[in-house]
Structure formats: C-alpha cells, structure tokens
Design a protein around this motif. Structure first.
Motif, PDB file in Angstrom:
ATOM      1  N   GLN A   9       0.824  -1.199   0.000  1.00 27.58           N
ATOM      2  CA  GLN A   9       0.000   0.000   0.000  1.00 27.58           C
ATOM      3  C   GLN A   9       0.861   1.252   0.000  1.00 27.58           C
ATOM      4  OE1 GLN A   9      -2.766   0.296   3.239  1.00 27.58           O
ATOM      5  NE2 GLN A   9      -3.508   2.289   2.590  1.00 27.58           N
ATOM      6  N   VAL A  10       0.552   2.171  -0.912  1.00 32.27           N
ATOM      7  CA  VAL A  10       1.243   3.451  -0.979  1.00 32.27           C
ATOM      8  C   VAL A  10       0.280   4.529  -0.500  1.00 32.27           C
ATOM      9  CG1 VAL A  10       2.345   5.150  -2.488  1.00 32.27           C
ATOM     10  CG2 VAL A  10       2.729   2.702  -2.864  1.00 32.27           C
ATOM     11  N   THR A  11       0.748   5.359   0.425  1.00 34.29           N
ATOM     12  CA  THR A  11      -0.047   6.440   0.992  1.00 34.29           C
ATOM     13  C   THR A  11       0.705   7.747   0.808  1.00 34.29           C
ATOM     14  OG1 THR A  11      -0.868   4.927   2.690  1.00 34.29           O
ATOM     15  CG2 THR A  11      -1.166   7.272   3.096  1.00 34.29           C
ATOM     16  N   ILE A  12      -0.014   8.792   0.447  1.00 32.69           N
ATOM     17  CA  ILE A  12       0.582  10.128   0.349  1.00 32.69           C
ATOM     18  C   ILE A  12       0.009  10.967   1.480  1.00 32.69           C
ATOM     19  CG2 ILE A  12       0.799  12.214  -1.035  1.00 32.69           C
ATOM     20  CD1 ILE A  12       0.561  10.394  -3.519  1.00 32.69           C
ATOM     21  N   LYS A  13       0.903  11.517   2.287  1.00 34.45           N
ATOM     22  CA  LYS A  13       0.485  12.367   3.399  1.00 34.45           C
ATOM     23  C   LYS A  13       0.944  13.790   3.139  1.00 34.45           C
ATOM     24  CE  LYS A  13       0.114   8.844   6.893  1.00 34.45           C
ATOM     25  NZ  LYS A  13       0.260   8.521   8.287  1.00 34.45           N
ATOM     26  N   GLU A  14       0.028  14.725   3.312  1.00 38.06           N
ATOM     27  CA  GLU A  14       0.337  16.146   3.173  1.00 38.06           C
ATOM     28  C   GLU A  14       0.815  16.693   4.515  1.00 38.06           C
ATOM     29  OE1 GLU A  14       0.101  17.971   0.380  1.00 38.06           O
ATOM     30  OE2 GLU A  14      -0.830  16.425  -0.872  1.00 38.06           O
ATOM     31  N   LYS A  15       1.893  17.466   4.474  1.00 34.93           N
ATOM     32  CA  LYS A  15       2.407  18.153   5.663  1.00 34.93           C
ATOM     33  C   LYS A  15       2.497  17.220   6.875  1.00 34.93           C
ATOM     34  CE  LYS A  15       0.790  22.530   3.937  1.00 34.93           C
ATOM     35  NZ  LYS A  15      -0.012  23.717   4.149  1.00 34.93           N
ATOM     36  N   MET A  16       3.169  16.085   6.691  1.00 37.73           N
ATOM     37  CA  MET A  16       3.293  15.089   7.754  1.00 37.73           C
ATOM     38  C   MET A  16       4.010  15.670   8.968  1.00 37.73           C
ATOM     39  SD  MET A  16       4.765  11.260   7.311  1.00 37.73           S
ATOM     40  CE  MET A  16       4.745  10.079   8.622  1.00 37.73           C
ATOM     41  N   ARG A  17       3.401  15.513  10.123  1.00 37.85           N
ATOM     42  CA  ARG A  17       3.951  16.033  11.384  1.00 37.85           C
ATOM     43  C   ARG A  17       4.224  17.539  11.273  1.00 37.85           C
ATOM     44  NH1 ARG A  17       3.971  12.181  15.606  1.00 37.85           N
ATOM     45  NH2 ARG A  17       4.415  10.148  14.722  1.00 37.85           N
ATOM     46  N   GLY A  19       5.147  19.099   8.645  1.00 38.83           N
ATOM     47  CA  GLY A  19       6.240  19.380   7.721  1.00 38.83           C
ATOM     48  C   GLY A  19       5.711  20.088   6.486  1.00 38.83           C
ATOM     49  N   THR A  20       6.491  20.049   5.401  1.00 42.10           N
ATOM     50  CA  THR A  20       6.111  20.715   4.164  1.00 42.10           C
ATOM     51  C   THR A  20       5.908  19.699   3.050  1.00 42.10           C
ATOM     52  OG1 THR A  20       8.434  21.013   3.593  1.00 42.10           O
ATOM     53  CG2 THR A  20       7.359  22.830   4.744  1.00 42.10           C
ATOM     54  N   LEU A  45      10.825  11.593  -0.035  1.00 44.36           N
ATOM     55  CA  LEU A  45      10.625  13.036   0.048  1.00 44.36           C
ATOM     56  C   LEU A  45      11.205  13.674  -1.207  1.00 44.36           C
ATOM     57  CD1 LEU A  45      11.834  13.737   3.713  1.00 44.36           C
ATOM     58  CD2 LEU A  45       9.484  13.469   2.926  1.00 44.36           C
ATOM     59  N   GLU A  46      10.385  14.394  -1.947  1.00 42.04           N
ATOM     60  CA  GLU A  46      10.864  15.156  -3.095  1.00 42.04           C
ATOM     61  C   GLU A  46      11.471  16.466  -2.585  1.00 42.04           C
ATOM     62  OE1 GLU A  46      10.892  14.032  -6.187  1.00 42.04           O
ATOM     63  OE2 GLU A  46       9.716  12.223  -5.798  1.00 42.04           O
ATOM     64  N   LYS A  47      12.116  17.206  -3.474  1.00 43.95           N
ATOM     65  CA  LYS A  47      12.736  18.489  -3.112  1.00 43.95           C
ATOM     66  C   LYS A  47      11.697  19.399  -2.457  1.00 43.95           C
ATOM     67  CE  LYS A  47      15.322  22.409  -4.798  1.00 43.95           C
ATOM     68  NZ  LYS A  47      16.041  23.006  -5.905  1.00 43.95           N
ATOM     69  N   GLY A  48      12.073  20.000  -1.329  1.00 51.87           N
ATOM     70  CA  GLY A  48      11.208  20.932  -0.623  1.00 51.87           C
ATOM     71  C   GLY A  48      10.222  20.282   0.330  1.00 51.87           C
ATOM     72  N   CYS A  49      10.263  18.962   0.444  1.00 51.27           N
ATOM     73  CA  CYS A  49       9.333  18.251   1.325  1.00 51.27           C
ATOM     74  C   CYS A  49      10.035  17.830   2.614  1.00 51.27           C
ATOM     75  CB  CYS A  49       8.757  17.033   0.619  1.00 51.27           C
ATOM     76  SG  CYS A  49       7.766  17.464  -0.830  1.00 51.27           S
ATOM     77  N   SER A  50       9.233  17.692   3.673  1.00 48.81           N
ATOM     78  CA  SER A  50       9.821  17.338   4.967  1.00 48.81           C
ATOM     79  C   SER A  50       8.812  16.627   5.856  1.00 48.81           C
ATOM     80  CB  SER A  50      10.303  18.601   5.687  1.00 48.81           C
ATOM     81  OG  SER A  50       9.205  19.411   6.074  1.00 48.81           O
ATOM     82  N   ASN A  99      14.278  17.390   2.624  1.00 45.34           N
ATOM     83  CA  ASN A  99      15.066  17.253   1.403  1.00 45.34           C
ATOM     84  C   ASN A  99      15.140  18.613   0.716  1.00 45.34           C
ATOM     85  OD1 ASN A  99      16.372  16.511  -0.912  1.00 45.34           O
ATOM     86  ND2 ASN A  99      14.653  15.397  -1.791  1.00 45.34           N
ATOM     87  N   GLU A 100      16.351  19.116   0.541  1.00 47.21           N
ATOM     88  CA  GLU A 100      16.571  20.376  -0.167  1.00 47.21           C
ATOM     89  C   GLU A 100      17.249  20.156  -1.511  1.00 47.21           C
ATOM     90  OE1 GLU A 100      18.781  22.795   2.598  1.00 47.21           O
ATOM     91  OE2 GLU A 100      17.010  23.171   3.841  1.00 47.21           O
ATOM     92  N   GLU A 101      17.440  18.899  -1.901  1.00 44.61           N
ATOM     93  CA  GLU A 101      18.147  18.553  -3.142  1.00 44.61           C
ATOM     94  C   GLU A 101      17.153  18.199  -4.250  1.00 44.61           C
ATOM     95  OE1 GLU A 101      21.531  18.689  -3.294  1.00 44.61           O
ATOM     96  OE2 GLU A 101      21.575  19.299  -1.189  1.00 44.61           O
ATOM     97  N   ALA A 102      17.622  18.253  -5.512  1.00 46.02           N
ATOM     98  CA  ALA A 102      16.770  17.901  -6.659  1.00 46.02           C
ATOM     99  C   ALA A 102      16.423  16.406  -6.660  1.00 46.02           C
ATOM    100  CB  ALA A 102      17.467  18.280  -7.961  1.00 46.02           C
TER     101      ALA A 102
END
Length: 114
Positions: A9-17, A19-20, A45-50, A99-102
């Motif tokens: 199962q794949v889940t996408i969470k927005e602003k986890m804990r 975060g961004t 985590l893609e760039k800019g996500c946390s 993650n701040e990298e590409a």
C-alpha cells in the motif's frame, strides 16, 4: 513468504507532522502485523518536502537512507545524511527530516516499541 512490491500500500500524506509538501509512504508491513513494530515503510521526500519535528517516547525510530541526501534536525542541530547513513531516535528525543536537493530522498523507516 515473499511480498511483491505491487501489493504494498502506498499512501501520500500532506504536511506530515506539520512538515512541508508531500510524503510518500510505501508500507513494507501493515501496522500491527509485526510484533513490537509500529511502522515499517519506505519513505520518499521530493525536493522541498519534509517530515516535521516529532518525538519518540517508549519507542525508537530508525531511518536508513537508501538514496539521495537530506537534513536531519536533532536537539543539537542540523546534520546532513546520505545513502548508507542510519538515524536512530528514541528515549523521548525528537527529530525532523527534509530534502533540499533535486534528487528524491528515500529511506526505510522502522519504529520499534520499547
């Protein structure tokens, strides 16, 4: 037993804990299916996500970095992590990761109950 990736199962969470951005979690084991384990997932985590700062009381969380580079925030500041590194947080301590990298940052997350 073999569990195919296509059945996980794949889940996408927005602003986890608080975060961004989005956090993508692939459940390697469903919650409650492994004794003494609350979470066993691959996280991306893609760039800019946390994942925002959170603590671990009566449990220990392990992040094993499998690709990319990220920044982990602990009580004593920010630390760069990369492929092969292991982050261990327990005993009431807190952490966050971003993650701040590409390149996407991927890691295995395992939470063991004390």
């Amino acid at each position: 037993m073999i569990k195919k990736s296509t059945t996980m199962q794949v889940t996408i969470k927005e602003k986890m804990r608080e975060g961004t951005g989005q956090v993508v979690l692939k459940a390697l084991a469903e919650e409650g299916s492994v004794a003494h384990c609350r979470l066993f997932s691959e996280i991306r985590l893609e760039k800019g996500c946390s994942i925002g700062e959170h603590n671990h009381v009566n449990e220990t969380e392990y992040y094993w970095i499998t690709s990319g580079k990220g920044i982990v925030t602990e009580v004593d500041g920010d630390k760069v992590v990369e492929k092969g590194d292991l982050v261990i947080t327990g005993g009431g301590a807190s952490h966050a990761i971003r993650n701040e990298e590409a390149e996407p940052l991927t890691f295995l997350a395992l939470i063991i109950l004390d």
